[in-house]
Design a protein around this motif. Sequence first.
Motif, short mmCIF file in Angstrom:
data_model
loop_
_atom_site.label_atom_id
_atom_site.label_comp_id
_atom_site.label_asym_id
_atom_site.label_seq_id
_atom_site.Cartn_x
_atom_site.Cartn_y
_atom_site.Cartn_z
N ASP A 30 0.82 -1.12 0.08
CA ASP A 30 0.01 -0.01 0.04
C ASP A 30 0.71 1.30 -0.11
N GLU A 31 2.06 1.13 -0.38
CA GLU A 31 3.05 2.34 -0.36
C GLU A 31 3.40 2.45 -1.74
N MET A 32 3.78 3.63 -1.96
CA MET A 32 4.51 3.95 -3.39
C MET A 32 5.83 4.25 -3.21
N VAL A 33 6.73 3.72 -4.06
CA VAL A 33 8.21 3.67 -3.64
C VAL A 33 8.68 4.35 -4.96
N THR A 34 9.52 5.70 -5.11
CA THR A 34 9.94 6.35 -6.20
C THR A 34 11.50 6.19 -6.01
N TRP A 35 12.07 6.12 -7.13
CA TRP A 35 13.44 5.55 -7.19
C TRP A 35 14.18 6.73 -8.00
N VAL A 36 15.23 7.38 -7.22
CA VAL A 36 15.74 8.48 -7.94
C VAL A 36 17.36 8.16 -8.12
N LYS A 37 17.85 8.52 -9.13
CA LYS A 37 19.21 8.38 -9.66
C LYS A 37 19.89 9.74 -9.29
N LEU A 38 20.63 10.07 -8.24
CA LEU A 38 21.32 11.25 -7.92
C LEU A 38 22.22 11.84 -8.65
N ASP A 39 22.64 12.86 -8.92
CA ASP A 39 23.76 13.51 -9.87
C ASP A 39 25.10 12.90 -9.26
N ASP A 40 25.26 12.64 -8.16
CA ASP A 40 26.37 12.03 -7.46
C ASP A 40 26.44 10.36 -7.90
N ASP A 71 12.23 19.93 -14.95
CA ASP A 71 12.11 19.83 -16.46
C ASP A 71 10.54 19.69 -16.75
N SER A 72 9.96 20.01 -17.92
CA SER A 72 8.62 19.74 -18.32
C SER A 72 8.82 18.49 -19.19
N ARG A 73 7.70 17.88 -19.04
CA ARG A 73 7.45 16.57 -19.82
C ARG A 73 7.47 17.01 -21.24
N THR A 74 7.11 18.13 -21.53
CA THR A 74 7.25 18.55 -23.07
C THR A 74 8.30 19.20 -23.55
N ASP A 75 9.18 19.46 -22.65
CA ASP A 75 10.47 20.05 -23.17
C ASP A 75 10.95 19.32 -24.19
N MET A 76 11.50 20.09 -25.04
CA MET A 76 12.15 19.41 -26.50
C MET A 76 13.65 19.15 -26.23
N SER A 77 13.89 19.37 -25.01
CA SER A 77 15.62 19.22 -25.05
C SER A 77 15.78 17.72 -25.00
N LEU A 78 17.11 17.33 -25.19
CA LEU A 78 17.12 15.99 -25.67
C LEU A 78 18.23 15.38 -24.37
N GLU A 79 18.20 15.91 -23.38
CA GLU A 79 19.16 15.38 -22.31
C GLU A 79 18.55 13.90 -21.88
N LEU A 80 19.58 13.18 -22.05
CA LEU A 80 19.27 11.67 -21.71
C LEU A 80 19.86 11.33 -20.12
N PRO A 81 19.28 10.86 -19.12
CA PRO A 81 19.89 10.54 -17.91
C PRO A 81 21.02 9.74 -17.98
N PRO A 82 22.19 9.66 -17.31
CA PRO A 82 23.15 8.74 -17.35
C PRO A 82 23.03 7.41 -16.95
N LEU A 83 22.12 6.66 -17.29
CA LEU A 83 22.05 5.36 -16.88
C LEU A 83 23.01 4.44 -17.17
N THR A 84 23.48 3.65 -16.47
CA THR A 84 24.24 2.64 -16.63
C THR A 84 23.70 1.37 -17.00
N GLY A 126 28.26 0.13 -20.48
CA GLY A 126 28.69 1.60 -20.23
C GLY A 126 27.35 2.67 -19.84
N THR A 127 27.52 3.74 -20.37
CA THR A 127 26.20 4.74 -19.75
C THR A 127 25.51 5.25 -20.86
N LEU A 128 24.34 5.17 -20.93
CA LEU A 128 23.51 5.58 -22.10
C LEU A 128 23.80 6.95 -22.62
N GLY A 129 23.84 7.15 -23.65
CA GLY A 129 24.31 8.28 -24.44
C GLY A 129 25.56 8.71 -24.50
N GLU A 130 26.47 7.99 -23.70
CA GLU A 130 27.72 8.50 -23.47
C GLU A 130 28.74 7.51 -24.08
#
Length: 514
Positions: free
Chosen positions: A16-26, A150-163, A193-197
Amino acid sequence: MTEVSGWILDCHQDGDEMVTWVKLDDCKTISLREKWRVALHVSADINRLEQLALWLDRAEMHYEFGELQTRFERHLVELGATRARSVLAVSTNRPSKLKRLAEVIDARGNWHHHELYSVDQKMAQRHLLEKEVHPFGRIKISNNKLTALDSRTDMSLELPPLTIAHLFTDCYDDHGHRTASASLKRIIITPRGTLGEDENPGNPITIECENEEEMLRLLNLRMMEIDPDVLITDAGDSIDLPALRRLSERVGQPLHLSRNSEDLVPRTRGRTAWSYGNLLRKESYHALQGRLHIDMAGSFIVREGGIAGLLELARMSGLSGQDISRLSPGSAISAMQMRQAMEDGVLVPWKKNRPEDVKDGLELLAADRGGLYLEPVVGAHDTVVELDFASLFPSIIATRNISPETMNCSCCDPKTEPSDSADGRLPLLVADAAAEIEHRLRAGNEIPMTMKVPELNLHTCTLRHGFLGRVVSPIIERRMQLKSKRQKKGDVWDGRPKCTEMGTSYLLWIYRIS
Ligand SMILES: [Zn+2]
């Protein structure tokens, strides 16, 4: 906690709980766990709703469905409606009970007195939308509160640095088939490696030993060391993860593929379904917590669009990346429609399909012609020309404003002859179309506009921007933007061979859905 920023990696319901996972900049990954109250809505005549509220307040209902609260709210209950209607909002602090609660309320109204809303949407989608954040969006956290950067409709193309890492279990039976029940010879993990890098595969790490307990210990250790955000498998839902679960059960030690100590429990069970005359099997869905398990064999979306394409769809639909990777393109589009409806403040009906207006035989003949497929001449051909209209159907939907609530509207006069009126088509892009509608409304009805469906006695609205157009236009716009980005030399879509490959398939995917 001081203020930190990062990316939303995933969101899921846990009991009955919601869990949100966040990848921090560090590069650390954290989870925010919270209790959440979720509501469904019921529409009926006022007496019935008052009776229902009394009935829901009984102790046994609270015992069964959690702490229930009811209150009257005003909402739009259908697309294109201009007046809100009074509905009963029934909320519970136990999200896991919502579906069952809906069934009970439906039965209480003999399955026809109560119209139910807000039952179908995925919890993660609702939860993130309520917090005004979106999957793979940039966020900051202070005092456990998420704020979108950022906004969902932002047209910027930054990809999160996912490994990323790939997992393979070597378990072949005597007939040479890889199955979860065969004995497990070795496990291979390949960092990617890392997405987009830097997406070049690293050296594969092979775990091979006679002692199964040692094998599991090494697997857990390697996973902790590599610590990928995305774990890719080929048939992981049906083979790799069940095989590892069996290993864990055999040696009586926990398996740590998730980023927390949760045991690997399938999010949905395997099932079979009929689809267009074929019997299809959908495997159990083995989601991981804190990292995304992407099963390439079960994900048309990732096979076509790569991880970057998946992220794009998750952002647009508001669904968890793991969830959406297992959906068909049609279900992904449905999720986008639900998100649009929620953003518009329109309640999403439960189990209801709006039937088409009744047509007589001649109308059906004129309107429902289908397509003509020509049998190809089999063989090798040269000098072949391909004609492809980019986004033809979605463009027609957007510019002709086709949507259930704009068909045969009452605000535009269908009797106006096209010769006496201006062309009511809308610009393709969503902001331009909204500005054009605004302009038309301000200008009043000086020049009547029409938008007639050729050869049929139907028209669409020229004064209200349709729901479907607002869903498809941003997708078309995104595709156009990606296409233009890709043409830039040295950008993320063009710079490295691997990225270009992914970018191309990503574009291909966007082509397909638009
Ligand atoms: Zn109209």
